[in-house]
Write a protein that holds these residues in place. Structure first.
Motif, PDB file in Angstrom:
ATOM      1  N   LEU A   1       0.851  -1.185   0.000  1.00 46.94           N
ATOM      2  CA  LEU A   1       0.000   0.000   0.000  1.00 46.94           C
ATOM      3  C   LEU A   1       0.889   1.238   0.000  1.00 46.94           C
ATOM      4  N   VAL A   2       0.628   2.151  -0.925  1.00 47.50           N
ATOM      5  CA  VAL A   2       1.475   3.341  -1.083  1.00 47.50           C
ATOM      6  C   VAL A   2       0.603   4.585  -0.937  1.00 47.50           C
TER       7      VAL A   2
ATOM      8  N   GLY B   1       0.143   6.714  -6.080  1.00 48.41           N
ATOM      9  CA  GLY B   1      -0.159   6.209  -7.404  1.00 48.41           C
ATOM     10  C   GLY B   1       0.720   6.815  -8.473  1.00 48.41           C
ATOM     11  N   VAL B   2       0.999   8.118  -8.359  1.00 52.28           N
ATOM     12  CA  VAL B   2       1.847   8.793  -9.339  1.00 52.28           C
ATOM     13  C   VAL B   2       3.217   8.128  -9.406  1.00 52.28           C
ATOM     14  N   GLU B   3       3.791   7.825  -8.245  1.00 55.58           N
ATOM     15  CA  GLU B   3       5.134   7.247  -8.259  1.00 55.58           C
ATOM     16  C   GLU B   3       5.132   5.792  -8.693  1.00 55.58           C
TER      17      GLU B   3
ATOM     18  N   VAL C   1      -5.158   1.657  -8.460  1.00 56.24           N
ATOM     19  CA  VAL C   1      -4.801   3.028  -8.119  1.00 56.24           C
ATOM     20  C   VAL C   1      -6.057   3.881  -8.049  1.00 56.24           C
ATOM     21  N   THR C   2      -6.103   4.766  -7.074  1.00 56.43           N
ATOM     22  CA  THR C   2      -7.218   5.695  -6.948  1.00 56.43           C
ATOM     23  C   THR C   2      -6.692   7.102  -6.710  1.00 56.43           C
ATOM     24  N   SER C   3      -7.195   8.042  -7.454  1.00 54.45           N
ATOM     25  CA  SER C   3      -6.819   9.461  -7.336  1.00 54.45           C
ATOM     26  C   SER C   3      -5.326   9.687  -7.500  1.00 54.45           C
ATOM     27  N   GLY C   4      -4.665   8.809  -8.226  1.00 56.37           N
ATOM     28  CA  GLY C   4      -3.229   8.939  -8.469  1.00 56.37           C
ATOM     29  C   GLY C   4      -2.953   8.922  -9.958  1.00 56.37           C
ATOM     30  N   PRO C   5      -2.976  10.062 -10.620  1.00 54.58           N
ATOM     31  CA  PRO C   5      -2.840  10.084 -12.078  1.00 54.58           C
ATOM     32  C   PRO C   5      -1.442   9.745 -12.553  1.00 54.58           C
TER      33      PRO C   5
END
Length: 312
Positions: A30-31, A105-107, A126-130
């Protein structure tokens, strides 16, 4: 719940890693994003622990992990290297499942661009991590074809991202975050996200986490705006879209299928901080996705295609 803490190093950075759950289960990492720590997942972890080895960690600049001083130390390449250092340490012989939020999510998107990602990551929810590169590709593509419908999405996302521009200013964001936002974070999330402020249990380090995390925006946003290079991935990806997300708007996900060869998405009725407001929905989506990929639960909506697609 028994939690084991360990330290994983990546060069000069020490990362605080926390493990709990079923020691015989598949590993799931989990990140978290900004301005959180691994404690973001406090409502998610108990629901995964009976089945999975659940690993979370404080990303650089947050919680108990090292706080680098230079803006350049927060570039996505360094954050992706941290991620791989963690998964190589906790699961050297088997790929891991991943659930990430916001900058987490971005990373991880950045990490998935490496050639051997599919052998190290079994699935990515991924959620809310473009993906910043795909997001910028989408913006430029729509601006090149300036119809009303094409301009609406980028304009909406541009307005929603107002705070990322403010974070480019020197010292002022850190001052406001430390002195104003940190002490009122639960109240702010109640107003911004519509969640119950009583559910917000921030880390004791939140003031510094907020201020340190601004360097993520400074190190990456402008660079990706000017020069984005979307990279393909073959890792199975599930994008959980939060329908009421006021920071990451749904339209920005439209082109993901051009770069992720195995892509599914589902929408839940949540704001940006779904790990706090809608942990049940997030866990259900994650587990059903893993089960669908393994073939153990072919009756789910994901497998039937009602909330899935591959390519665009």
């Amino acid at each position: 719940m028994d939690v084991q803490r360990r330290t994983v190093t990546n060069g000069d950075v020490s990362l605080a890693v926390f493990e709990t759950g079923n020691p015989e289960g598949e590993p799931i990492v989990l990140v978290h994003g900004w301005p959180d720590t691994h404690e973001l997942w406090q409502y998610v972890v108990p629901q995964l622990s009976h089945r999975f080895r659940v690993i979370s960690y404080d990303t650089r600049g947050a919680g108990e992990s090292t706080v680098p001083a230079r803006v350049s130390d927060y570039e996505l390449a360094a954050l992706a290297a941290d991620f791989y250092a963690v998964i190589d340490a906790v699961s050297p012989d088997a790929p891991v499942h991943v659930l990430a939020h916001d900058w987490g999510g971005v990373e991880v998107w950045e990490a998935l661009a490496t050639e051997d990602a599919a052998s190290r990551v079994a699935s990515f929810t991924v959620t809310s991590g473009p993906n910043l590169d795909i997001l910028m590709y989408w913006v430029r593509d729509r601006l090149r074809r300036p119809t009303l419908s094409n301009l609406a999405g980028p304009l909406e996302q541009g307005v929603a991202s107002y705070y990322t521009y403010l974070f480019q200013l020197p010292w002022l964001p850190e001052l406001v975050l430390r002195r104003v936002m940190a002490g009122n974070w639960a109240r702010f999330l109640g107003l911004f996200d519509g969640l119950d402020p009583a559910r917000v249990k921030s880390a004791a380090t939140i003031a510094e986490d907020m201020a340190n995390g601004v360097n993520r925006y400074r190190a990456n946003i402008a660079r990706r705006l000017i020069r984005s290079q979307p990279k393909p991935t073959t890792v199975p990806v599930q994008v959980v879209i939060n329908a009421r997300d006021r920071a990451v708007r749904p339209g920005g996900y439209d082109d993901y299928g051009k770069f992720a060869s195995q892509l599914w998405r589902r929408t839940i009725d949540s704001g940006h901080w779904s790990p706090i407001s809608n942990p049940d929905d997030l866990v259900r989506a994650t587990v059903e996705f893993i089960d669908m990929l393994s073939g153990s639960d072919p009756s789910t909506e994901l497998a039937e295609g009602r909330v899935s697609y591959s390519g665009e």
